[in-house]
Design a protein around this motif. Sequence first.
Motif, short mmCIF file in Angstrom:
data_model
loop_
_atom_site.label_atom_id
_atom_site.label_comp_id
_atom_site.label_asym_id
_atom_site.label_seq_id
_atom_site.Cartn_x
_atom_site.Cartn_y
_atom_site.Cartn_z
N ASP A 298 20.75 0.38 -0.68
CA ASP A 298 21.05 -0.68 0.30
C ASP A 298 19.74 -1.33 0.76
OD1 ASP A 298 21.85 -2.28 2.38
OD2 ASP A 298 23.22 -0.80 3.23
N GLU A 299 19.58 -2.62 0.45
CA GLU A 299 18.37 -3.34 0.84
C GLU A 299 18.21 -3.38 2.35
OE1 GLU A 299 16.22 -7.72 0.22
OE2 GLU A 299 18.28 -7.38 -0.47
N THR A 300 19.32 -3.43 3.09
CA THR A 300 19.27 -3.48 4.54
C THR A 300 18.59 -2.22 5.11
OG1 THR A 300 21.31 -4.76 4.57
CG2 THR A 300 20.63 -3.74 6.64
N VAL A 301 18.90 -1.07 4.53
CA VAL A 301 18.28 0.19 4.97
C VAL A 301 16.77 0.13 4.72
CG1 VAL A 301 18.14 2.67 4.56
CG2 VAL A 301 20.37 1.52 4.58
N PHE A 302 16.40 -0.34 3.55
CA PHE A 302 14.97 -0.45 3.21
C PHE A 302 14.24 -1.38 4.18
CE2 PHE A 302 11.58 -2.66 0.80
CZ PHE A 302 10.75 -1.58 0.55
N GLU A 303 14.82 -2.53 4.46
CA GLU A 303 14.18 -3.49 5.35
C GLU A 303 14.08 -2.93 6.78
OE1 GLU A 303 12.59 -6.12 4.62
OE2 GLU A 303 13.09 -6.04 2.49
N ARG A 304 15.07 -2.16 7.19
CA ARG A 304 15.02 -1.55 8.52
C ARG A 304 13.86 -0.55 8.61
NH1 ARG A 304 20.17 -0.56 9.04
NH2 ARG A 304 20.13 1.57 8.23
N ILE A 305 13.65 0.21 7.55
CA ILE A 305 12.54 1.17 7.53
C ILE A 305 11.21 0.43 7.45
CG2 ILE A 305 11.47 3.01 6.18
CD1 ILE A 305 14.31 3.88 5.39
N ARG A 306 11.16 -0.64 6.66
CA ARG A 306 9.93 -1.43 6.58
C ARG A 306 9.54 -1.97 7.97
NH1 ARG A 306 8.03 -5.40 2.58
NH2 ARG A 306 10.12 -5.56 1.70
N SER A 307 10.53 -2.47 8.71
CA SER A 307 10.26 -3.00 10.05
C SER A 307 9.76 -1.91 11.00
CB SER A 307 11.52 -3.65 10.62
OG SER A 307 11.93 -4.74 9.84
N ALA A 308 10.38 -0.72 10.90
CA ALA A 308 9.96 0.39 11.77
C ALA A 308 8.54 0.82 11.46
CB ALA A 308 10.93 1.57 11.61
N TYR A 309 8.19 0.86 10.17
CA TYR A 309 6.83 1.30 9.83
C TYR A 309 5.80 0.22 10.13
CZ TYR A 309 3.39 4.33 7.76
OH TYR A 309 2.31 5.16 7.60
N THR A 310 6.21 -1.03 10.01
CA THR A 310 5.32 -2.12 10.39
C THR A 310 4.94 -2.02 11.86
OG1 THR A 310 6.24 -3.60 8.71
CG2 THR A 310 5.08 -4.63 10.55
N ALA A 311 5.92 -1.71 12.71
CA ALA A 311 5.64 -1.55 14.14
C ALA A 311 4.70 -0.37 14.37
CB ALA A 311 6.95 -1.34 14.90
N LEU A 312 4.90 0.73 13.64
CA LEU A 312 4.02 1.89 13.77
C LEU A 312 2.60 1.54 13.32
CD1 LEU A 312 3.47 4.93 14.19
CD2 LEU A 312 4.28 5.31 11.85
N ALA A 313 2.48 0.84 12.20
CA ALA A 313 1.17 0.47 11.68
C ALA A 313 0.41 -0.42 12.66
CB ALA A 313 1.32 -0.25 10.33
N GLU A 314 1.11 -1.35 13.28
CA GLU A 314 0.47 -2.21 14.27
C GLU A 314 0.02 -1.41 15.48
OE1 GLU A 314 3.42 -5.17 15.01
OE2 GLU A 314 2.95 -6.34 13.21
N HIS A 315 0.82 -0.42 15.88
CA HIS A 315 0.46 0.42 17.02
C HIS A 315 -0.78 1.25 16.72
CE1 HIS A 315 1.23 2.61 20.74
NE2 HIS A 315 1.02 3.74 20.08
N LEU A 316 -0.91 1.71 15.47
CA LEU A 316 -2.06 2.52 15.08
C LEU A 316 -3.29 1.69 14.76
CD1 LEU A 316 -0.29 5.07 12.67
CD2 LEU A 316 -1.07 5.51 15.00
N GLY A 317 -3.12 0.39 14.58
CA GLY A 317 -4.24 -0.45 14.16
C GLY A 317 -4.47 -0.40 12.66
N MET A 318 -3.42 -0.07 11.92
CA MET A 318 -3.49 0.00 10.45
C MET A 318 -3.40 -1.41 9.89
SD MET A 318 -0.93 2.20 8.02
CE MET A 318 -1.01 3.64 9.09
N ALA A 319 -4.43 -1.83 9.16
CA ALA A 319 -4.50 -3.22 8.71
C ALA A 319 -3.43 -3.57 7.69
CB ALA A 319 -5.88 -3.52 8.14
N LYS A 320 -3.16 -2.66 6.75
CA LYS A 320 -2.19 -2.95 5.70
C LYS A 320 -1.62 -1.66 5.15
CE LYS A 320 -5.11 -5.12 2.99
NZ LYS A 320 -6.46 -4.90 3.57
N PHE A 321 -0.48 -1.77 4.52
CA PHE A 321 0.10 -0.64 3.80
C PHE A 321 0.97 -1.20 2.68
CE2 PHE A 321 3.23 -1.57 7.10
CZ PHE A 321 4.43 -1.53 6.41
N HIS A 322 1.33 -0.33 1.75
CA HIS A 322 2.20 -0.69 0.64
C HIS A 322 3.49 0.10 0.79
CE1 HIS A 322 -1.52 -2.23 -1.16
NE2 HIS A 322 -2.05 -1.06 -0.82
N ILE A 323 4.60 -0.46 0.39
CA ILE A 323 5.88 0.22 0.57
C ILE A 323 6.73 0.05 -0.68
CG2 ILE A 323 6.89 -1.79 1.75
CD1 ILE A 323 8.44 0.30 3.50
N VAL A 324 7.35 1.16 -1.13
CA VAL A 324 8.10 1.18 -2.38
C VAL A 324 9.43 1.90 -2.16
CG1 VAL A 324 8.10 1.90 -4.81
CG2 VAL A 324 5.93 1.33 -3.67
#
Length: 431
Positions: A168-194
């Motif tokens: 389900d692409e919706t599940v993947f996008e939901r996880i991508r959004s959650a990790y993007t928020a975490l990365a911004e909180h940590l100050g992580m400049a970039k990440f890759h997601i598969v």
Amino acid sequence: MNAVNESWISAIDTGVLRLITAGSVDDGKSTLIGRLLYDSKGVFADQLAAITRSKYKRVAATDIDLSLLTDGLEAEREQGITIDVAYRYFATPARKFIVADAPGHEQYTRNMVTGASTADVAIILIDATRVHDGKLLAQTRRHSALAHLLGLQHIVVAVNKMDLVDWDETVFERIRSAYTALAEHLGMAKFHIVPMSALKGDNVVESSANTPWYDGPPLLSLLEGLPVAAAVADSGSRFFVQWVIRHGGHGTNDFRGYAGQLAGATLNVGDEISVQPSGQVAKVSRLLRFEMDVDSAVAGDTVVVVLDRDIDVSRGDLLVQSDQPVRVTKEFDAELCWLDQQSLSPQRLYWLKQGTKLTQARVKTVHSRRDIYELQHAQASGVLEMNDIGHVTLVARDLLAVDPYADHPVTGSFILIDAATHQTAAAGMMR
């Protein structure tokens, strides 16, 4: 934030890439490594036969439990968990890999820290079936924070078990959004997601027909193309003396050299260096590798340095280029990852090991403790417990040459050893 198609990814670098898998319990870390080993033909036939016959097999009868390729301890196979860090090697035509399988349990967070300290890339696994309402699991957040704190060059988020949510692409996008928020909180400049399935092999080595909505490469292709940053040219060389080589002292042409491994920038014959912490200055008259003279050495080379004059240089001393000064002090601030079951005692002396330098030190002040759940600093009680990360001030018995960990991991890192039990009590990063 999903930077899989960025132009700076190149497959030109075919050097060794050090990986660590991280994340929460049962996210599929061991299975993923087993899949990489299996699909890259890095498993012998007798190994496959052994795990096929294993009484601890936890998959369907027709499937191979690939997690058993890394979970080798009896207690790990019996409980179906990873307890200690397991290292495995495999290679493809494009690159060689050293991969560490880290445990997911909070109890073994210290094992993850030790494994990540030598890694270039962290693969953070996320079980697609266990992320609800956009909330990532605690260990996913903790391991991501630790990977960022340790300065790993790349973070790869592997959204595993997508087959259990029908891709389900919706599940993947939901996880991508959650990790993007975490990365911004940590100050992580970039990440890759598969999106992937380690058990079935989708998007691990080959692209999967189950994810037509994903236009990035499979995991292995991504790893083959990730660049490993070379030493920064102006960062200066750092050379801890490991061994003083002395022979022919009765003759006029006696030999005195200093053996060790070079870190940082290139060191050349004729460079002026200073010996720290004494501050004495000399020039490099010779560099030897395997008893052969060379004009220069690069980071990672094991060499013997010969100076143009006799000065007092001992094991544990640091040779640095004179135009790249290093701070020499007995007192410094650091981030301390406490690894011992016995809590930190500010009244006790610990052995401090930095490179080949060994001295005694005590923790003068615990300024704050990192709340790994809220991912922010919290008030400290003056002690640190196992798996705690704290901002501290240390005082050493002897002068130390120190660098910020982000600039020079070799001179910016150290361990504390309990003098009574000889246990490694903590790992530290100078700030």
